[in-house]
Design a protein around this motif. Structure first.
Motif, PDB file in Angstrom:
ATOM      1  N   LYS A 249       6.303  15.430 -10.769  1.00  0.00           N
ATOM      2  CA  LYS A 249       6.183  16.862 -10.784  1.00  0.00           C
ATOM      3  C   LYS A 249       6.878  17.761  -9.642  1.00  0.00           C
ATOM      4  CE  LYS A 249       1.831  16.191 -11.506  1.00  0.00           C
ATOM      5  NZ  LYS A 249       0.345  15.914 -11.609  1.00  0.00           N
ATOM      6  N   VAL A 250       7.554  17.094  -8.670  1.00  0.00           N
ATOM      7  CA  VAL A 250       8.339  17.731  -7.819  1.00  0.00           C
ATOM      8  C   VAL A 250       9.809  17.818  -8.024  1.00  0.00           C
ATOM      9  CG1 VAL A 250       9.008  17.869  -5.398  1.00  0.00           C
ATOM     10  CG2 VAL A 250       6.543  17.355  -6.037  1.00  0.00           C
TER      11      VAL A 250
ATOM     12  N   GLN B 290      18.300  11.954  -9.004  1.00  0.00           N
ATOM     13  CA  GLN B 290      18.944  12.873  -8.084  1.00  0.00           C
ATOM     14  C   GLN B 290      20.324  12.447  -7.658  1.00  0.00           C
ATOM     15  OE1 GLN B 290      15.996  13.078  -4.871  1.00  0.00           O
ATOM     16  NE2 GLN B 290      15.876  15.296  -5.737  1.00  0.00           N
TER      17      GLN B 290
ATOM     18  N   VAL C 160      13.267   8.762 -10.009  1.00  0.00           N
ATOM     19  CA  VAL C 160      13.578   9.911  -9.382  1.00  0.00           C
ATOM     20  C   VAL C 160      14.767   9.908  -8.463  1.00  0.00           C
ATOM     21  CG1 VAL C 160      12.940  11.450  -7.372  1.00  0.00           C
ATOM     22  CG2 VAL C 160      11.196  11.109  -9.359  1.00  0.00           C
TER      23      VAL C 160
ATOM     24  N   LYS D 259      22.621  13.554 -10.523  1.00  0.00           N
ATOM     25  CA  LYS D 259      22.547  15.117 -10.519  1.00  0.00           C
ATOM     26  C   LYS D 259      23.846  15.452  -9.409  1.00  0.00           C
ATOM     27  CE  LYS D 259      19.240  18.731  -9.834  1.00  0.00           C
ATOM     28  NZ  LYS D 259      17.871  19.120  -9.584  1.00  0.00           N
TER      29      LYS D 259
ATOM     30  N   SER E  98      -2.578   3.836  -4.015  1.00  0.00           N
ATOM     31  CA  SER E  98      -3.859   4.432  -3.407  1.00  0.00           C
ATOM     32  C   SER E  98      -4.695   5.155  -4.520  1.00  0.00           C
ATOM     33  CB  SER E  98      -3.014   5.981  -2.882  1.00  0.00           C
ATOM     34  OG  SER E  98      -2.048   5.595  -2.022  1.00  0.00           O
TER      35      SER E  98
ATOM     36  N   ILE F 239      -7.154   2.223  -5.266  1.00  0.00           N
ATOM     37  CA  ILE F 239      -8.124   1.733  -4.073  1.00  0.00           C
ATOM     38  C   ILE F 239      -9.271   3.034  -3.800  1.00  0.00           C
ATOM     39  CG2 ILE F 239      -8.287   1.620  -1.656  1.00  0.00           C
ATOM     40  CD1 ILE F 239      -5.759  -0.091  -2.026  1.00  0.00           C
TER      41      ILE F 239
ATOM     42  N   VAL G  68       5.529  12.924  -7.361  1.00  0.00           N
ATOM     43  CA  VAL G  68       6.969  13.250  -6.870  1.00  0.00           C
ATOM     44  C   VAL G  68       7.479  13.575  -8.505  1.00  0.00           C
ATOM     45  CG1 VAL G  68       7.907  10.829  -7.421  1.00  0.00           C
ATOM     46  CG2 VAL G  68       8.823  12.500  -5.933  1.00  0.00           C
TER      47      VAL G  68
ATOM     48  N   LEU H 108       2.652  -8.021   0.769  1.00  0.00           N
ATOM     49  CA  LEU H 108       3.967  -7.805   1.026  1.00  0.00           C
ATOM     50  C   LEU H 108       4.974  -8.655  -0.177  1.00  0.00           C
ATOM     51  CD1 LEU H 108       4.122  -7.931   4.715  1.00  0.00           C
ATOM     52  CD2 LEU H 108       3.747  -5.809   3.365  1.00  0.00           C
TER      53      LEU H 108
ATOM     54  N   GLU I 236      13.491  18.232  -9.816  1.00  0.00           N
ATOM     55  CA  GLU I 236      13.910  19.112 -10.868  1.00  0.00           C
ATOM     56  C   GLU I 236      15.261  18.529 -11.459  1.00  0.00           C
ATOM     57  OE1 GLU I 236      14.416  23.032  -9.521  1.00  0.00           O
ATOM     58  OE2 GLU I 236      12.689  22.996  -8.145  1.00  0.00           O
TER      59      GLU I 236
ATOM     60  N   LEU J 266       0.770  -1.253   0.144  1.00  0.00           N
ATOM     61  CA  LEU J 266      -0.103   0.085   0.055  1.00  0.00           C
ATOM     62  C   LEU J 266       0.886   1.345   0.020  1.00  0.00           C
ATOM     63  CD1 LEU J 266      -2.646  -1.201   2.692  1.00  0.00           C
ATOM     64  CD2 LEU J 266      -2.904  -0.544   0.320  1.00  0.00           C
ATOM     65  N   ASN J 267       2.128   1.131  -0.436  1.00  0.00           N
ATOM     66  CA  ASN J 267       2.959   2.204  -0.245  1.00  0.00           C
ATOM     67  C   ASN J 267       3.267   3.111  -1.682  1.00  0.00           C
ATOM     68  OD1 ASN J 267       4.602   0.682  -1.743  1.00  0.00           O
ATOM     69  ND2 ASN J 267       6.317   0.614  -0.426  1.00  0.00           N
TER      70      ASN J 267
END
Lengths: 349, 349
Positions: free
Chosen positions: A290-291, A265, A261, A268, A84, A87, A288, A107, A293, A78-79
């Motif tokens: 869209k967060v 990072q 991501v 980078k 999410s 559901i 994430v 799991l 850069e 569920l992570n």
């Protein structure tokens, strides 16, 4: 208030059989949900039995089972934002139809998936929606449901079996589009970070990657395919492997956004310019993407819609307005979302 | 193999009473889980009844209930990293103890929370772990559990009631530290973005914000307190309100990271320098706090530990090795994590 009364006489299967003009054996089988009796006849038998006030332990228990109004959902974890959204989509449809969800996590192990299935069975759920664990090899642990006629629908991570209904996107085509886009941006050595290849979603994305190379007459270099668990940590490890490649790759296509991501990072921080040195793409369109850069190119995966379609098909089947046994696969639309992480030549899009 | 046999004679409560040297009435009450009989005596009665092969419908049903090995979990929504971590912690402890979790979402409404509680009750869960919905005003919908002696533990969003056990962090103190840190970085007009103040977590964080202002002799400006639903969209709306403030605030403390990040990014796009113009802090230490640029100052909320402690206390209670009825509140440690989004004077920390 209308009371249907038969005096003191207890209703038998013979009374029901006479009313419906079918054999008592068929009534008995129908009340016991025997597979030899077709759905339409079963419905008639149940509805007549109810109307006439027929009582038996089995019938009572079937009626009771029909009334839990609960749908079981088994997911790997569920992570993720994707799960999410799935559901949330299921809850939306289930709420409107008066159903309640109970959810459990495998799991990523077939063993816990089997335990969860048993718990759901004992909780007398009316139906089951399942996305499979990493290492699930067969679906024997859902046999109790199939035997009892309790519907099971797979979504996202489905089982390739002609008796099962599955709801998916076209992962091959989506991955082929991502890879073709990177090639269009000038990439020639594209790393593909994938997950467990037992699961259709990752196997199909890898196929899409390979087909796009073929389409553009590029050779496949197996060293550029990194099989991981697609976690944030796996993204960091993939970046470390990439930094040791000589020559460096010029593109990365990861099979999910979380891993893309953290890989982006890490590269980078090591001084790699994104997208000039290495162009990047992920999969799922998680928030994430869209967060980070530069913002991440990705595939919009219709999680909420997938949840809605899965729940709606299950509920329609339960209500008798559709039959999932006639449906093998439902394919939803996905969409390539191009952002700065892969855009070397803005004029080309 | 040892077989305890009593020949043909059916065991009665009188036989059990004689063996334990207590009254038959106490045995009967104990087997029916009557509150007048203390836990220790009940345990002795149950264990003797089992050993002697006592059978009754009620006893059998209690035994059956004891064997589901299933814990119900009711949460507001499954869409945050915090909640995923809590559930991962619960699964870890539950798996080790041979328990299985079934989870449902209240979608922030007391009505659905009550439906979920009923579903869990009908699924015969051994115990319940609950984080309350936005608008839950009372806990009447858990009375069936309390009457039957099925333990209910609240976590994070708890109910202030002396008969309930709750697991929380010290939200007042944590928010006080965040606000004091922003003041220490030179902030004098700090916006606080909060959630529904019916819930302890948001009410307490607001208190902490106010107490820190008091500690530093700063006046409280009610216009700087924005009550929202703390979503990503709420963060964007908060940013739009902030941009219309005259003078602009010089700090923002949001009660979660998701809202803080979208607010920060919207202000950044409008040309506000973070942290020079406006210093930023969130709450939860979600992964996104390390992805946003500049990285977000936040409070590390021990989600996984909270899940572990909740499940462990419930299981210990079920196993009789601890009694939650003696415990009102368990407070876990949280930690201020200072990052670039609030750091105007690096030499000051």
């Amino acid at each position: 208030m209308q009371i249907i009364s038969t005096g003191n006489k207890e209703i038998t299967i013979y009374d029901i059989a006479r009313k419906l003009n079918i054999s008592p054996a068929t009534v008995s089988r129908g009340l016991n949900d025997h597979p030899a009796v077709n759905k339409e006849t079963k419905k008639k038998i149940f509805s007549m039995a109810k109307e006439m006030g027929y009582r038996s332990n089995t019938f009572a228990s079937n009626l009771r089972r029909q009334r839990t109004n609960t749908i079981g959902v088994i997911v790997p974890r569920l992570n993720s934002n994707f799960m999410s959204s799935v559901i949330a989509g299921m809850e939306k449809v289930a709420n409107q139809a008066g159903y309640n969800l109970i959810i459990s996590q495998s799991l990523e192990t077939a063993k816990k998936e089997a335990t969860n299935a048993q718990t759901m069975f004992n909780s007398r759920v009316d139906g089951l929606l399942v996305s499979l664990a990493y290492d699930t090899d067969n679906i024997d642990h859902f046999k109790d449901f199939l035997k009892k006629g309790i519907p099971v629908i797979f979504f996202d991570r489905v089982f390739n079996h002609k008796q099962c209904t599955g709801i998916v996107i076209d992962n091959i085509k989506a991955a082929q589009e991502v890879t073709a886009h990177l090639i269009g941006q000038g990439c020639r050595r594209i790393v593909h970070i994938t997950g467990n290849l037992k699961r259709n979603v990752y196997a199909d994305r890898l196929k899409g990657y390979k087909y796009a190379l073929t389409d553009h007459n590029l050779a496949l270099d197996p060293n550029l395919i990194l099989e991981t668990n697609l976690s944030v940590e796996a993204g960091v490890e993939a970046a470390e492997k990439i930094l040791q490649m000589n020559p460096l790759p010029d593109g990365v296509f990861a099979a999910n956004d979380a891993c893309a991501v953290s890989c982006l990072q890490t590269l980078k921080q090591a001084g790699i310019a994104i997208p000039q040195d290495i162009a990047f793409a992920g999969f799922n369109n998680d928030p994430v993407s869209k967060v980070v850069e530069p913002n991440l190119t990705t595939v919009d995966y219709p999680g909420s819609e997938m949840g809605e379609v899965a729940a709606q098909n299950l509920i329609n089947h339960l209500n008798g307005t559709a039959n999932i046994n006639n449906t093998n696969t439902i394919i939803l639309r996905s969409e390539l979302i191009i952002r700065e992480s892969s855009l070397r030549h803005p004029e080309h899009i």
